[in-house]
Every structure is written in C-alpha cells, then in structure tokens.
Design a protein around this motif. Structure first.
Motif, PDB file in Angstrom:
ATOM      1  N   GLY A   1       8.404  -4.414  -7.625  1.00 13.87           N
ATOM      2  CA  GLY A   1       8.632  -4.087  -6.219  1.00 13.87           C
ATOM      3  C   GLY A   1       7.383  -3.817  -5.422  1.00 13.87           C
ATOM      4  O   GLY A   1       7.455  -3.337  -4.284  1.00 13.87           O
ATOM      5  N   GLY A   2       6.212  -4.143  -5.986  1.00  5.30           N
ATOM      6  CA  GLY A   2       4.956  -3.932  -5.282  1.00  5.30           C
ATOM      7  C   GLY A   2       4.579  -5.113  -4.416  1.00  5.30           C
ATOM      8  O   GLY A   2       5.225  -6.156  -4.428  1.00  5.30           O
ATOM      9  N   SER A   3       3.507  -4.949  -3.664  1.00  2.95           N
ATOM     10  CA  SER A   3       2.974  -5.988  -2.800  1.00  2.95           C
ATOM     11  C   SER A   3       1.679  -6.507  -3.400  1.00  2.95           C
ATOM     12  O   SER A   3       0.836  -5.723  -3.852  1.00  2.95           O
ATOM     13  CB  SER A   3       2.710  -5.415  -1.398  1.00  2.95           C
ATOM     14  N   ALA A   4       1.512  -7.836  -3.419  1.00  2.00           N
ATOM     15  CA  ALA A   4       0.314  -8.432  -4.005  1.00  2.00           C
ATOM     16  C   ALA A   4      -0.130  -9.632  -3.195  1.00  2.00           C
ATOM     17  O   ALA A   4       0.683 -10.294  -2.530  1.00  2.00           O
ATOM     18  CB  ALA A   4       0.571  -8.849  -5.453  1.00  2.00           C
ATOM     19  N   VAL A   5      -1.441  -9.911  -3.254  1.00  2.95           N
ATOM     20  CA  VAL A   5      -1.997 -11.112  -2.647  1.00  2.95           C
ATOM     21  C   VAL A   5      -2.885 -11.794  -3.682  1.00  2.95           C
ATOM     22  O   VAL A   5      -3.486 -11.141  -4.532  1.00  2.95           O
ATOM     23  CB  VAL A   5      -2.818 -10.808  -1.368  1.00  2.95           C
ATOM     24  N   MET A   6      -2.949 -13.114  -3.599  1.00  2.92           N
ATOM     25  CA  MET A   6      -3.812 -13.891  -4.476  1.00  2.92           C
ATOM     26  C   MET A   6      -5.170 -14.081  -3.816  1.00  2.92           C
ATOM     27  O   MET A   6      -5.260 -14.435  -2.633  1.00  2.92           O
ATOM     28  CB  MET A   6      -3.189 -15.252  -4.771  1.00  2.92           C
ATOM     29  N   THR A   7      -6.228 -13.841  -4.587  1.00  3.65           N
ATOM     30  CA  THR A   7      -7.589 -14.013  -4.110  1.00  3.65           C
ATOM     31  C   THR A   7      -8.344 -14.922  -5.085  1.00  3.65           C
ATOM     32  O   THR A   7      -7.901 -15.144  -6.204  1.00  3.65           O
ATOM     33  CB  THR A   7      -8.312 -12.655  -3.995  1.00  3.65           C
ATOM     34  N   SER A   8      -9.483 -15.417  -4.655  1.00  3.36           N
ATOM     35  CA  SER A   8     -10.219 -16.402  -5.430  1.00  3.36           C
ATOM     36  C   SER A   8     -10.757 -15.823  -6.737  1.00  3.36           C
ATOM     37  O   SER A   8     -11.211 -14.670  -6.786  1.00  3.36           O
ATOM     38  CB  SER A   8     -11.383 -16.943  -4.598  1.00  3.36           C
ATOM     39  N   SER A   9     -10.770 -16.641  -7.775  1.00  2.86           N
ATOM     40  CA  SER A   9     -11.341 -16.228  -9.058  1.00  2.86           C
ATOM     41  C   SER A   9     -12.868 -16.247  -9.033  1.00  2.86           C
ATOM     42  O   SER A   9     -13.510 -15.766  -9.968  1.00  2.86           O
ATOM     43  CB  SER A   9     -10.839 -17.142 -10.180  1.00  2.86           C
ATOM     44  N   SER A  10     -13.454 -16.793  -7.977  1.00  4.37           N
ATOM     45  CA  SER A  10     -14.916 -16.886  -7.902  1.00  4.37           C
ATOM     46  C   SER A  10     -15.567 -15.645  -7.307  1.00  4.37           C
ATOM     47  O   SER A  10     -16.801 -15.559  -7.271  1.00  4.37           O
ATOM     48  CB  SER A  10     -15.314 -18.105  -7.057  1.00  4.37           C
ATOM     49  N   LEU A  11     -14.783 -14.668  -6.860  1.00 10.84           N
ATOM     50  CA  LEU A  11     -15.351 -13.466  -6.262  1.00 10.84           C
ATOM     51  C   LEU A  11     -16.119 -12.674  -7.312  1.00 10.84           C
ATOM     52  O   LEU A  11     -15.701 -12.561  -8.462  1.00 10.84           O
ATOM     53  CB  LEU A  11     -14.239 -12.616  -5.642  1.00 10.84           C
ATOM     54  N   ALA A  12     -17.256 -12.098  -6.884  1.00  8.36           N
ATOM     55  CA  ALA A  12     -18.204 -11.527  -7.853  1.00  8.36           C
ATOM     56  C   ALA A  12     -17.801 -10.157  -8.359  1.00  8.36           C
ATOM     57  O   ALA A  12     -18.165  -9.775  -9.470  1.00  8.36           O
ATOM     58  CB  ALA A  12     -19.598 -11.465  -7.233  1.00  8.36           C
ATOM     59  N   ASN A  13     -17.054  -9.373  -7.567  1.00  8.48           N
ATOM     60  CA  ASN A  13     -16.746  -7.999  -7.972  1.00  8.48           C
ATOM     61  C   ASN A  13     -15.523  -7.493  -7.223  1.00  8.48           C
ATOM     62  O   ASN A  13     -14.956  -8.196  -6.367  1.00  8.48           O
ATOM     63  CB  ASN A  13     -17.952  -7.084  -7.735  1.00  8.48           C
ATOM     64  N   GLY A  14     -15.135  -6.260  -7.555  1.00  7.00           N
ATOM     65  CA  GLY A  14     -13.937  -5.690  -6.957  1.00  7.00           C
ATOM     66  C   GLY A  14     -14.036  -5.512  -5.465  1.00  7.00           C
ATOM     67  O   GLY A  14     -13.052  -5.705  -4.736  1.00  7.00           O
ATOM     68  N   SER A  15     -15.210  -5.140  -4.956  1.00  3.29           N
ATOM     69  CA  SER A  15     -15.345  -4.921  -3.515  1.00  3.29           C
ATOM     70  C   SER A  15     -15.191  -6.221  -2.736  1.00  3.29           C
ATOM     71  O   SER A  15     -14.605  -6.232  -1.645  1.00  3.29           O
ATOM     72  CB  SER A  15     -16.694  -4.268  -3.202  1.00  3.29           C
ATOM     73  N   GLU A  16     -15.713  -7.324  -3.286  1.00  2.74           N
ATOM     74  CA  GLU A  16     -15.502  -8.618  -2.630  1.00  2.74           C
ATOM     75  C   GLU A  16     -14.017  -8.985  -2.647  1.00  2.74           C
ATOM     76  O   GLU A  16     -13.492  -9.552  -1.681  1.00  2.74           O
ATOM     77  CB  GLU A  16     -16.336  -9.695  -3.311  1.00  2.74           C
ATOM     78  N   ARG A  17     -13.323  -8.648  -3.731  1.00  3.61           N
ATOM     79  CA  ARG A  17     -11.890  -8.930  -3.798  1.00  3.61           C
ATOM     80  C   ARG A  17     -11.125  -8.067  -2.791  1.00  3.61           C
ATOM     81  O   ARG A  17     -10.169  -8.521  -2.159  1.00  3.61           O
ATOM     82  CB  ARG A  17     -11.368  -8.685  -5.220  1.00  3.61           C
ATOM     83  N   VAL A  18     -11.554  -6.822  -2.625  1.00  3.63           N
ATOM     84  CA  VAL A  18     -10.936  -5.939  -1.633  1.00  3.63           C
ATOM     85  C   VAL A  18     -11.133  -6.502  -0.226  1.00  3.63           C
ATOM     86  O   VAL A  18     -10.212  -6.512   0.595  1.00  3.63           O
ATOM     87  CB  VAL A  18     -11.525  -4.519  -1.748  1.00  3.63           C
ATOM     88  N   ALA A  19     -12.335  -6.981   0.054  1.00  9.27           N
ATOM     89  CA  ALA A  19     -12.615  -7.554   1.372  1.00  9.27           C
ATOM     90  C   ALA A  19     -11.741  -8.775   1.631  1.00  9.27           C
ATOM     91  O   ALA A  19     -11.187  -8.943   2.734  1.00  9.27           O
ATOM     92  CB  ALA A  19     -14.090  -7.916   1.481  1.00  9.27           C
ATOM     93  N   ALA A  20     -11.600  -9.634   0.620  1.00 10.12           N
ATOM     94  CA  ALA A  20     -10.765 -10.822   0.779  1.00 10.12           C
ATOM     95  C   ALA A  20      -9.305 -10.443   1.011  1.00 10.12           C
ATOM     96  O   ALA A  20      -8.615 -11.039   1.847  1.00 10.12           O
ATOM     97  CB  ALA A  20     -10.900 -11.716  -0.451  1.00 10.12           C
ATOM     98  N   ALA A  21      -8.825  -9.440   0.272  1.00  4.26           N
ATOM     99  CA  ALA A  21      -7.431  -9.008   0.441  1.00  4.26           C
ATOM    100  C   ALA A  21      -7.206  -8.402   1.817  1.00  4.26           C
ATOM    101  O   ALA A  21      -6.169  -8.660   2.452  1.00  4.26           O
ATOM    102  CB  ALA A  21      -7.071  -7.993  -0.643  1.00  4.26           C
ATOM    103  N   ALA A  22      -8.156  -7.594   2.297  1.00  5.61           N
ATOM    104  CA  ALA A  22      -8.003  -6.980   3.621  1.00  5.61           C
ATOM    105  C   ALA A  22      -7.909  -8.047   4.706  1.00  5.61           C
ATOM    106  O   ALA A  22      -7.161  -7.894   5.679  1.00  5.61           O
ATOM    107  CB  ALA A  22      -9.169  -6.034   3.898  1.00  5.61           C
ATOM    108  N   ASP A  23      -8.651  -9.142   4.537  1.00  6.32           N
ATOM    109  CA  ASP A  23      -8.595 -10.232   5.512  1.00  6.32           C
ATOM    110  C   ASP A  23      -7.243 -10.927   5.519  1.00  6.32           C
ATOM    111  O   ASP A  23      -6.848 -11.528   6.531  1.00  6.32           O
ATOM    112  CB  ASP A  23      -9.695 -11.261   5.227  1.00  6.32           C
TER     113      ASP A  23
END
Length: 247
Positions: free
Chosen positions: A63-85
């Motif tokens: 029942g959670g919310s999720a988004v798919m982000t690229s596997s090429s992102l270098a670290n968690g903060s880049e993944r957070v930035a992509a998800a926020a966008d």
C-alpha cells in the motif's frame, strides 16, 4: 513548510544484495522504513525511490507509494533528487530517509526537520548522536565532527578527531538522514564528484566540498542501519527481543 520524504532503495547493494526486501519479523526492511516515516507525522508526502521492479512491486503491494528511477544514478541523494522531480507537489524541504534504517524514530526525523521549521540558515540538515565505543573502528559507522554551532566540518569512516593527547571530546556518530532545501537538492546532481567524497565514499562530502552548509541536530540514540549481513543479524535479534517475532 511542506516536506517530502524520499526513501531510496536499491536491490543491488554491494555489501548485502536485496536488503530492502529482507524480512524483519512480519515486514520487509523497506516496509518498516515506510511505516516509521509515515507514523512520524513529519511529512506531507512519502515515496520510495527505486531502480528495481521487485522493490517497486513490493512497495505497492503493502500500500505504499513508489517511483522508478534510473539505475545509473551514483548515490542515494541523486535518487532522491530524481524522485522529487517526479512528484507532483511543491515542497520546501525534501528528506532522504535511507532505506536501510528500519527502526528510524520520530525523534530523529523531527530533529532532521527542526532547523528548517525554526528558520535556521542551512542548505542541508542531518542527525548525529553519541558514538558507541564498539563502533569506533567500524568503517560502516560514519563519524562526524561539527563546529560550535552544529555545522558539519567533516564526515569520515575513521574515528575523528584522532585525539592523540586524549582530550575529553564527545565522539559523534552520523545517522544517514539528510534533508535538503528544495533548491539545493536541484543543484546536487549537477555538482561534480569531489576528491574527499571519492576517498571516503560518502556523498555528503560532495556538498561540503562545494561549500554547502550542513547543520547537524542531536538525537538521543542511534538505530540499527543495515549495511552488512552482521547488521541484519543484529536487526533480527532486536526484533526477536523487542517484538517477540521471529524473522
């Protein structure tokens, strides 16, 4: 102030593959992080950011919310930035709630957001607590030193300061939570990797080396971060002891 929590969760961890989907009692690691973040009441929205369909499906399954982000992102903060966008809402602050902290507390998340709520001047915030002696030499336990105003001076996998004269000094452990002003998070993926970041393999050093102010607030105690098989065993033992549930 509107705040978004992003929980980055990768399957292909080098030290413990598949850790977001490991079971702790009756729930997976990522579900425990999700449940604790929601229960804190600190955030307007919460989302898991992943690059793996197994994690995406598992999050939707509980029942959670999720988004798919690229596997090429270098670290968690880049993944957070992509998800926020990818999110529709407008947020003043975006937090990185690491997907390896199944027992993250409301107190720690509240401390993370408190400087922004109180109008403090900071680009980012994080949380620190007293270092437990048994983790002094553990490279998986990150240490932090701050100035007199709580601004981070350095993070290291080694014990800092070296303190050869044995001066009384409170050693601090860094809990891997970060909150960014939204404009700062937009900048982060555009910053070039830095020498200290590469040397320590700590993404927050990129922010420091580029001149950002990271304000650290105190937490009373740490929670178990799952980075290695040994950490997972400790987490299982904690669940058995405190919840009476077999993993």
């Amino acid at each position: 102030m509107r705040a978004l929590a992003v929980i980055p969760a990768r399957y292909l961890s080098t030290r413990l593959e598949g850790k977001p989907l490991l079971k702790l009692g009756d729930r997976t690691v990522v579900q425990r992080v999700w449940d604790a973040t929601i229960a804190s009441g600190e955030f307007d929205d919460v989302v898991v950011a992943t690059d793996d369909e197994r994690i995406f499906d598992a999050v939707q399954g509980f029942g959670g919310s999720a988004v798919m982000t690229s596997s090429s992102l270098a670290n968690g903060s880049e993944r957070v930035a992509a998800a926020a966008d990818l999110m529709q809402g407008e947020y003043d602050v975006v937090a990185n709630v690491q997907g390896d902290q199944p027992f993250v507390s409301q107190a720690a998340l509240g401390a993370l957001l408190a400087p922004f709520r109180e109008g403090e001047t900071a680009d980012m915030t994080t949380v620190a607590m007293p270092l437990q002696p048994e983790f002094a030499d553990d490279p998986n336990t990150v240490k932090i030193v701050t100035d007199a105003h709580g601004r981070a001076l350095y993070f290291s996998r080694s014990l800092i300061p070296a303190n050869p004269r044995g001066v009384a000094h409170p050693y601090l452990q860094h809990l891997g939570l970060y909150a960014f002003r939204r404009d700062v998070l937009r900048q982060f993926p555009t910053l070039s990797p830095t020498p200290l970041e590469r040397a320590e393999n700590l993404e927050q050093l990129r922010a420091l080396e580029h001149g950002f102010v990271i304000l650290a607030r105190a937490a009373v105690s740490s929670s178990i971060e799952i980075n290695t098989p040994e950490d997972y065993e400790r987490a299982q033992a904690w669940v058995r002891e405190h919840e009476g549930v077999q993993s």
